[in-house]
Design an enzyme around this catalytic site. Sequence first.
Site, mmCIF file in Angstrom:
data_model
loop_
_atom_site.group_PDB
_atom_site.id
_atom_site.type_symbol
_atom_site.label_atom_id
_atom_site.label_comp_id
_atom_site.label_asym_id
_atom_site.label_seq_id
_atom_site.Cartn_x
_atom_site.Cartn_y
_atom_site.Cartn_z
ATOM 1 N N HIS A 124 -7.802 -22.660 38.424
ATOM 2 C CA HIS A 124 -6.405 -22.331 38.683
ATOM 3 C C HIS A 124 -5.993 -22.791 40.076
ATOM 4 C CE1 HIS A 124 -6.484 -19.859 35.057
ATOM 5 N NE2 HIS A 124 -5.202 -19.598 35.216
ATOM 6 N N HIS A 166 -12.411 -14.622 40.761
ATOM 7 C CA HIS A 166 -13.187 -15.504 41.631
ATOM 8 C C HIS A 166 -13.504 -14.839 42.957
ATOM 9 C CE1 HIS A 166 -12.727 -19.141 39.153
ATOM 10 N NE2 HIS A 166 -11.493 -18.718 38.919
#
Length: 214
Positions: A124, A166
């Site tokens: 992303h 993340h």
Amino acid sequence: MGEKREVPKPLKKLLNWDAVMTEKFVKYVDMKYGPLSKHKTTLKGLEYSCHGIPWLIGTTTFIFLLQDASIRQLLVNLFIALIMDIVVVAVVKAIARRRRPVANKDNEMFITVSIDKFSFPSGHCTRAVMLSILFPLQYDLFFPLTVALIAWGSAVCVSRVLLHRHHILDVIGGIGIGFVQAILISCMWLSQESAATVVNFFLDETQVGASYDV
């Protein structure tokens, strides 16, 4: 079965530090601006807004639906950028094989594939940074639009940590890769004529295939 990969001690210490700092950052934001559960819809919206599959499907669809040459040029170059991003991220993830944060919930992730069980780098982030830099590089955008793009890209990056998708270093790695990809695509940017040639090639192939079905 293959042997388990041995992580060098310095790298292991760095990854452990990163995991601890990531957890502390999320807790700090949760206490300062939270609870984060109140912002879950916004964070998920940012996640959906930069997911690779809708971007890829949408770009491919509009390439063949829209006839304007300048728009097609943009879409063809965007398609190439998205493909590059997917390939680069998949290769790096397969090499790094870093697991996602413990708090991540796989069942909340939108359309995942096996490679997505790995965390470094954040796809992303690579995509958001690439797009937010690439468009201003190629087009003389209205300044507030440039600011909005950069703000969106930044928000996507932060949201990856706050959603437990993340670690911080995964995001930093994604930002770096996204920046390099934006520069490369900008240097490789296809002209209207080249983009039209690419589209016509696939249209001709489709028409030839259709003729055999008659």
